[in-house]
Design an enzyme around this catalytic site. Structure first.
Site, PDB file in Angstrom:
ATOM      1  N   ASP A  22       0.917  -1.221  -0.031  1.00  0.00           N
ATOM      2  CA  ASP A  22      -0.197   0.169  -0.120  1.00  0.00           C
ATOM      3  C   ASP A  22       0.908   1.396   0.004  1.00  0.00           C
ATOM      4  O   ASP A  22       1.885   1.458   0.608  1.00  0.00           O
ATOM      5  CB  ASP A  22      -0.624  -0.200   1.375  1.00  0.00           C
ATOM      6  CG  ASP A  22      -1.675  -1.311   1.718  1.00  0.00           C
ATOM      7  OD1 ASP A  22      -1.477  -2.106   0.913  1.00  0.00           O
ATOM      8  OD2 ASP A  22      -2.194  -1.163   2.612  1.00  0.00           O
TER       9      ASP A  22
HETATM   10  C1  FRU Z   1      -3.877  -3.636   2.577  1.00  0.00           C
HETATM   11  C2  FRU Z   1      -3.269  -4.062   3.970  1.00  0.00           C
HETATM   12  C3  FRU Z   1      -3.810  -3.040   4.922  1.00  0.00           C
HETATM   13  C4  FRU Z   1      -2.527  -3.372   6.022  1.00  0.00           C
HETATM   14  C5  FRU Z   1      -1.622  -3.523   5.215  1.00  0.00           C
HETATM   15  C6  FRU Z   1      -0.355  -4.417   5.748  1.00  0.00           C
HETATM   16  O1  FRU Z   1      -3.122  -4.163   1.739  1.00  0.00           O
HETATM   17  O2  FRU Z   1      -3.569  -5.513   4.326  1.00  0.00           O
HETATM   18  O3  FRU Z   1      -4.980  -3.313   5.432  1.00  0.00           O
HETATM   19  O4  FRU Z   1      -2.617  -2.351   6.889  1.00  0.00           O
HETATM   20  O5  FRU Z   1      -1.919  -3.862   3.991  1.00  0.00           O
HETATM   21  O6  FRU Z   1       0.587  -4.602   4.978  1.00  0.00           O
END
Ligand code: FRU
Length: 537
Positions: A22
């Site tokens: 992300d």
């Molecule tokens: C989305 C996610 C979020 C989390 C992050 C962990 O891709 O699963 O919900 O905070 O990635 O890497």
């Protein structure tokens, strides 16, 4: 099957190596754009993610700063997960993120980090105040599904922030309020909820009803609409609704009451965990999103990297008010070099022609197609009205049609054993109204094995009857094909790994597999220079 190193991107953001997911906390500060991202400093798989940090003057050329937030306090000892940035009223940026504070289960709390030195435009160091965590799950909440705080917004003396959650099978947008950004109290009801499973990476922002200008999160007035976006953990895509927000009752109601089921998407391809931010320099709202790989985890580990970000997109509300429109930020056009144009060229049913005279493995292609008549359009079966993808799987690029399929073969090998097809196919509903399907069909993209090659598709809400035209833009970047239909009304990004159509062996064609002539009124293709991606400052 391990992908060729030539399939690393030339101008789509990625760090030098390892895993990313992300985008986190995008923000603009003292002349610099800051991008943080979920990153595994030790390998190319999703473990031990924390926040890495890159900065840019234009969102296209990046300097790598290193790690911004690592596990260092009890409330984030086992993980620094996603979150957002908020610019406080005095101009100070703060980061709010999810910390994992237990080893046995991913127990989630929300923490804050503030700049160590506000006069550093690069915001190199972040401090976690000792009043962390600022938000913890209450009893009865699902403690392992409580994460990804949004950018906060300020109205009538109070801050609000969203935290995503899941209760039963309902996605929850919990609202927390604060006057000092330290003490947060949950509002009685969630801002919104729906039976969609866990809501990751919530984003909530105002948009003007007219025009392309973006708004800051606190610009609240009667003339704005709100957008609520959630990333669906199980379905793995981002969807949004457009609606109204009442800050007294702290509630949000989508205009389309079935919007949580129709699920408008920013992108119908591999695009997840996206986030917008307000760019005060350009007065626009910009969307950044993650596109993961389509090969296997062992392949990622062998090649040493995984994950890229889409080209940042400017977004605004369509004048009809029913959807957003997105367009690659204009700064990407600085990378355009040598170009080739084709004008007023008719493509007969079953024909194709190659766009020659430039390298197209790293290219930007804009094309406008002219359709003389929609008479021969195939009848549209209403059973597919909520399932463009299924329709496209059935009527792939090589299935002959009426009006279309027509479009581009990109990353095509000389003998066409490999090609990724981006195309339109136009149907007619029972009232004679055109229904436009846009697809990316990667099923022939590679002779390599163990690749995930789903066909991606969305409908395009554009007026083709009166204009007789439809446009397509594709940003091609080695293993990325990122396409914008009808000026950004429908977008599809996909990841492909040709085994032959690599580098100079990649070709670009225009094709028509329908039953009627299609005219290319204008096509321009540019070679794209690589952006500076991981320079030091
Ligand atoms: C989305 C996610 C979020 C989390 C992050 C962990 O891709 O699963 O919900 O905070 O990635 O890497």
């Amino acid at each position: 099957f391990v992908t060729n190193p030539l399939l690393r991107t030339g101008y789509h953001f990625q760090p030098p190596k390892n895993w990313i997911n992300d985008p986190n906390g995008p923000l603009y500060y003292k002349g610099w754009y800051h991008l943080f991202y979920q990153y595994n400093p030790r390998g190319a798989d999703w473990v031990n993610t924390l926040w890495a940090h890159s900065v840019s003057r234009d969102l296209i050329n990046w300097n790598l700063l290193g790690l911004a937030l690592e596990p260092s306090i009890r409330p984030d000892k086992y993980g620094v997960w996603s979150g957002s940035a908020t610019i406080l009223l005095d101009g100070t940026p703060v980061l709010v993120y999810t910390g994992i504070n237990r080893q046995d289960i991913p127990y989630q709390v929300q923490n804050i980090a503030i700049p160590k030195n506000k006069s550093d435009p690069l915001l190199r160091e972040w401090v976690k105040p000792d009043y962390n965590p600022i938000i913890v799950p209450e009893s009865g909440m699902n403690v392992t599904q409580f994460r990804d705080p949004s950018t906060a917004w300020h109205i009538d003396g109070q801050w609000r922030i969203l935290v995503g959650g899941e209760k039963g099978s309902q996605g929850q947008a919990y609202v927390y309020r604060s006057t000092d950004f330290k003490h947060w109290v949950r509002a009685k009801h969630p801002l919104h909820s729906a039976i969609n499973g866990m809501w990751e990476c919530l984003d909530f922002f105002p948009v003007l009803m007219q025009g392309k200008k973006g708004l800051d999160t606190y610009e609240h007035s009667a003339r704005v609409k709100y957008v609520l976006k959630s990333s669906l953990e199980k379905a793995r895509y981002d969807y949004y609704t457009i609606g109204t927000y009442d800050n007294r009752t702290e509630s949000y109601v989508p205009d389309d009451l079935n919007g949580d089921y129709h699920r408008l998407r920013y992108d119908y391809g591999k695009f997840y965990a996206s986030k917008t931010f307000f760019d005060p320099a350009k007065q626009s709202r910009v969307l950044v999103g993650w596109a993961n790989e389509s090969d296997t985890v062992p392949d990622d580990i062998a090649k040493g990297w995984s994950g890229i970000h889409a080209i940042p997109r400017k977004i605004w509300l369509d004048p009809g008010g029913k959807q957003l429109v997105q367009w690659p930020i204009e700064e990407v056009e600085q990378l355009r070099r040598k170009s080739v144009s084709v004008t007023n060229k008719v493509v007969k049913p079953g024909d194709h022609f190659e766009v020659k005279g430039l390298e197209t493995y790293q290219a930007d292609v804009e094309v406008t197609f002219k359709i003389r008549s929609l008479e021969r359009a195939e009848p549209f079966d209403q059973a597919f009205s909520d399932d463009a993808q299924k329709l496209c799987r059935m009527k792939g690029a090589d299935k002959k049609g009426g009006v279309g399929p027509f479009g581009l073969w990109v990353l095509a090998s000389a003998n066409l054993e490999e090609k990724t097809v981006v195309f339109f196919r136009i149907f007619k509903d029972g009232h004679g109204k055109p229904v436009i399907l846009m697809c990316t069909d990667p099923t022939m993209s590679s002779l390599g094995r163990d690749l995930d090659k789903p066909t991606y598709a969305g409908f395009v809400n554009a007026d083709i009857s009166s204009s007789g035209q439809i446009s397509l833009r594709s940003l091609i970047d080695h293993s990325v094909v990122e396409s914008f239909g009808a000026g950004g009304r429908t977008c599809i990004i996909s990841r492909v790994y040709p085994s032959i159509a690599i580098g100079k062996n990649a070709h670009l064609h225009v094709f028509n597999n329908g039953d009627v002539d299609i005219k290319v009124s204008r096509l321009t293709a540019w070679e794209m220079e690589s952006s500076k991606m991981n320079n030091s400052v």
